[in-house]
Design a protein around this motif. Structure first.
Motif, short mmCIF file in Angstrom:
data_model
loop_
_atom_site.label_atom_id
_atom_site.label_comp_id
_atom_site.label_asym_id
_atom_site.label_seq_id
_atom_site.Cartn_x
_atom_site.Cartn_y
_atom_site.Cartn_z
N GLU A 1 0.82 -1.22 0.00
CA GLU A 1 0.00 0.00 0.00
C GLU A 1 0.85 1.27 0.00
OE1 GLU A 1 -3.17 -0.26 -0.67
OE2 GLU A 1 -2.89 -2.43 -0.60
N GLU A 2 2.09 1.15 0.42
CA GLU A 2 2.99 2.29 0.45
C GLU A 2 3.41 2.74 -0.95
OE1 GLU A 2 6.40 1.38 2.87
OE2 GLU A 2 5.16 0.40 4.38
N PHE A 3 3.40 1.83 -1.92
CA PHE A 3 4.00 2.19 -3.21
C PHE A 3 3.25 1.70 -4.44
CE2 PHE A 3 6.42 -1.27 -1.16
CZ PHE A 3 6.21 -2.32 -2.03
N ARG A 4 2.05 1.20 -4.29
CA ARG A 4 1.31 0.81 -5.48
C ARG A 4 -0.17 1.11 -5.31
NH1 ARG A 4 -1.99 -2.58 -3.22
NH2 ARG A 4 -1.72 -4.81 -3.23
N THR A 5 -0.81 1.36 -6.48
CA THR A 5 -2.24 1.65 -6.53
C THR A 5 -2.83 0.82 -7.67
OG1 THR A 5 -1.79 3.92 -5.84
CG2 THR A 5 -3.95 3.48 -6.80
N PHE A 6 -3.95 0.16 -7.40
CA PHE A 6 -4.63 -0.56 -8.47
C PHE A 6 -5.31 0.45 -9.38
CE2 PHE A 6 -4.47 -4.09 -5.38
CZ PHE A 6 -3.87 -5.02 -6.20
N TRP A 7 -5.14 0.26 -10.68
CA TRP A 7 -5.76 1.15 -11.65
C TRP A 7 -7.01 0.53 -12.25
CZ3 TRP A 7 -6.70 1.31 -16.94
CH2 TRP A 7 -7.05 2.57 -17.43
N GLY A 8 -7.00 -0.78 -12.41
CA GLY A 8 -8.16 -1.45 -12.99
C GLY A 8 -7.91 -2.94 -13.17
N GLU A 9 -8.97 -3.63 -13.52
CA GLU A 9 -8.89 -5.08 -13.71
C GLU A 9 -9.94 -5.49 -14.72
OE1 GLU A 9 -8.80 -9.06 -10.90
OE2 GLU A 9 -9.85 -7.29 -10.18
#
Length: 150
Positions: free
Chosen positions: A131-139
Protein backbone atom coordinates in the motif's frame (compact mmCIF):
# COMPACT_ATOMS: atom_id res chain seq x y z
CA UNK A 1 0.46 -6.92 -28.09
CA UNK A 2 -0.41 -3.94 -25.95
CA UNK A 3 -3.83 -3.70 -24.36
CA UNK A 4 -4.44 -0.39 -26.16
CA UNK A 5 -3.72 -2.04 -29.52
CA UNK A 6 -6.19 -4.82 -28.76
CA UNK A 7 -8.86 -2.28 -27.80
CA UNK A 8 -8.17 -0.24 -30.95
CA UNK A 9 -8.35 -3.31 -33.19
CA UNK A 10 -11.62 -4.37 -31.58
CA UNK A 11 -13.08 -0.87 -31.94
CA UNK A 12 -12.04 -0.66 -35.60
CA UNK A 13 -13.60 -4.03 -36.30
CA UNK A 14 -16.84 -3.03 -34.61
CA UNK A 15 -17.01 0.37 -36.33
CA UNK A 16 -16.21 -0.81 -39.83
CA UNK A 17 -19.24 -0.83 -42.10
CA UNK A 18 -17.60 -3.15 -44.61
CA UNK A 19 -16.23 -5.70 -42.16
CA UNK A 20 -18.57 -8.58 -41.67
CA UNK A 21 -16.89 -10.32 -38.77
CA UNK A 22 -19.32 -12.59 -37.04
CA UNK A 23 -18.72 -14.57 -33.89
CA UNK A 24 -18.22 -18.29 -34.50
CA UNK A 25 -18.13 -17.66 -38.27
CA UNK A 26 -15.05 -15.48 -38.77
CA UNK A 27 -13.71 -15.67 -35.22
CA UNK A 28 -14.33 -17.29 -31.86
CA UNK A 29 -13.50 -16.23 -28.33
CA UNK A 30 -10.92 -18.45 -26.71
CA UNK A 31 -11.89 -20.92 -24.00
CA UNK A 32 -9.11 -19.50 -21.84
CA UNK A 33 -9.80 -16.33 -19.84
CA UNK A 34 -7.00 -13.95 -18.89
CA UNK A 35 -7.44 -11.82 -15.80
CA UNK A 36 -5.50 -8.58 -16.28
CA UNK A 37 -4.72 -6.34 -13.31
CA UNK A 38 -3.31 -2.88 -14.06
CA UNK A 39 -1.16 -1.35 -11.33
CA UNK A 40 0.56 1.98 -10.85
CA UNK A 41 3.81 1.41 -8.93
CA UNK A 42 5.90 4.33 -7.75
CA UNK A 43 8.84 4.37 -10.20
CA UNK A 44 11.49 4.10 -7.49
CA UNK A 45 9.70 1.13 -5.88
CA UNK A 46 9.21 -1.24 -8.84
CA UNK A 47 12.03 -3.52 -7.65
CA UNK A 48 10.54 -3.65 -4.14
CA UNK A 49 7.15 -4.57 -5.55
CA UNK A 50 8.64 -7.25 -7.81
CA UNK A 51 10.53 -8.72 -4.85
CA UNK A 52 7.29 -8.99 -2.91
CA UNK A 53 5.40 -10.48 -5.86
CA UNK A 54 8.13 -13.09 -6.28
CA UNK A 55 7.47 -14.21 -2.70
CA UNK A 56 3.65 -13.99 -2.68
CA UNK A 57 1.98 -13.76 -6.09
CA UNK A 58 4.31 -16.01 -8.10
CA UNK A 59 4.13 -19.02 -5.73
CA UNK A 60 0.33 -18.74 -5.80
CA UNK A 61 0.39 -18.75 -9.61
CA UNK A 62 2.75 -21.72 -9.71
CA UNK A 63 0.55 -23.72 -7.33
CA UNK A 64 -2.58 -22.94 -9.35
CA UNK A 65 -0.79 -24.10 -12.49
CA UNK A 66 0.04 -27.42 -10.79
CA UNK A 67 -3.60 -27.68 -9.69
CA UNK A 68 -4.61 -27.37 -13.36
CA UNK A 69 -6.83 -24.27 -13.30
CA UNK A 70 -4.20 -21.76 -14.45
CA UNK A 71 -2.22 -22.17 -17.67
CA UNK A 72 -0.01 -19.07 -17.48
CA UNK A 73 0.91 -16.09 -15.30
CA UNK A 74 2.90 -13.02 -16.24
CA UNK A 75 4.10 -9.65 -15.06
CA UNK A 76 4.65 -6.90 -17.62
CA UNK A 77 6.36 -3.56 -17.02
CA UNK A 78 5.76 -0.55 -19.25
CA UNK A 79 9.13 0.81 -20.35
CA UNK A 80 7.74 3.93 -22.00
CA UNK A 81 8.77 7.25 -20.47
CA UNK A 82 5.13 8.36 -20.27
CA UNK A 83 3.56 5.19 -18.95
CA UNK A 84 0.11 6.69 -18.51
CA UNK A 85 -2.13 5.77 -15.59
CA UNK A 86 -0.43 2.41 -14.88
CA UNK A 87 3.04 0.99 -15.42
CA UNK A 88 2.62 -2.70 -14.60
CA UNK A 89 0.25 -5.45 -15.67
CA UNK A 90 -0.22 -8.76 -13.88
CA UNK A 91 -1.90 -11.53 -15.87
CA UNK A 92 -3.34 -14.88 -14.86
CA UNK A 93 -4.70 -17.06 -17.67
CA UNK A 94 -7.29 -19.62 -16.57
CA UNK A 95 -8.02 -22.75 -18.62
CA UNK A 96 -11.67 -21.69 -18.87
CA UNK A 97 -14.27 -19.53 -17.13
CA UNK A 98 -15.27 -22.38 -14.82
CA UNK A 99 -11.74 -22.38 -13.35
CA UNK A 100 -12.40 -18.84 -12.10
CA UNK A 101 -15.48 -19.79 -10.11
CA UNK A 102 -15.23 -19.77 -6.30
CA UNK A 103 -14.42 -23.22 -4.97
CA UNK A 104 -13.84 -23.81 -1.25
CA UNK A 105 -11.95 -27.08 -1.70
CA UNK A 106 -9.51 -25.58 -4.22
CA UNK A 107 -9.12 -22.44 -2.10
CA UNK A 108 -8.16 -24.49 0.95
CA UNK A 109 -5.79 -26.67 -1.10
CA UNK A 110 -4.11 -23.56 -2.55
CA UNK A 111 -3.61 -22.05 0.90
CA UNK A 112 -2.28 -25.31 2.32
CA UNK A 113 0.33 -25.49 -0.45
CA UNK A 114 1.14 -21.79 -0.19
CA UNK A 115 1.86 -22.12 3.54
CA UNK A 116 4.64 -24.58 2.68
CA UNK A 117 6.45 -21.70 0.95
CA UNK A 118 5.36 -18.71 2.97
CA UNK A 119 4.09 -18.30 6.52
CA UNK A 120 0.83 -16.37 6.78
CA UNK A 121 2.35 -13.69 9.04
CA UNK A 122 5.19 -13.06 6.56
CA UNK A 123 2.72 -12.92 3.66
CA UNK A 124 0.58 -10.35 5.51
CA UNK A 125 3.68 -8.29 6.29
CA UNK A 126 4.83 -8.29 2.66
CA UNK A 127 1.40 -7.60 1.19
CA UNK A 128 0.69 -4.91 3.79
CA UNK A 129 3.73 -2.94 2.63
CA UNK A 130 2.39 -2.80 -0.95
CA UNK A 131 0.00 0.00 0.00
CA UNK A 132 2.99 2.29 0.45
CA UNK A 133 4.00 2.19 -3.21
CA UNK A 134 1.31 0.81 -5.48
CA UNK A 135 -2.24 1.65 -6.53
CA UNK A 136 -4.63 -0.56 -8.47
CA UNK A 137 -5.76 1.15 -11.65
CA UNK A 138 -8.16 -1.45 -12.99
CA UNK A 139 -8.89 -5.08 -13.71
CA UNK A 140 -10.63 -7.06 -16.42
CA UNK A 141 -11.16 -10.55 -17.78
CA UNK A 142 -10.28 -11.00 -21.44
CA UNK A 143 -10.66 -13.71 -24.05
CA UNK A 144 -8.31 -13.92 -27.00
CA UNK A 145 -9.90 -13.56 -30.44
CA UNK A 146 -9.14 -16.65 -32.48
CA UNK A 147 -9.63 -16.05 -36.21
CA UNK A 148 -11.22 -18.77 -38.30
CA UNK A 149 -9.72 -19.83 -41.61
CA UNK A 150 -11.65 -18.86 -44.72
Amino acid sequence: MKLSQICLATACLAASGTAQAEIFTSYAPSKTVTNVTMVKVNPNRVDDYLDGLKQTWQPSCDIQKKMGDVVDCGIYINEAASAGPFNMILTVTFKDAAAMEPNETKYKALNTELRKYLEESKQKSIVGSYEEFRTFWGEGNFRRVEWKSK
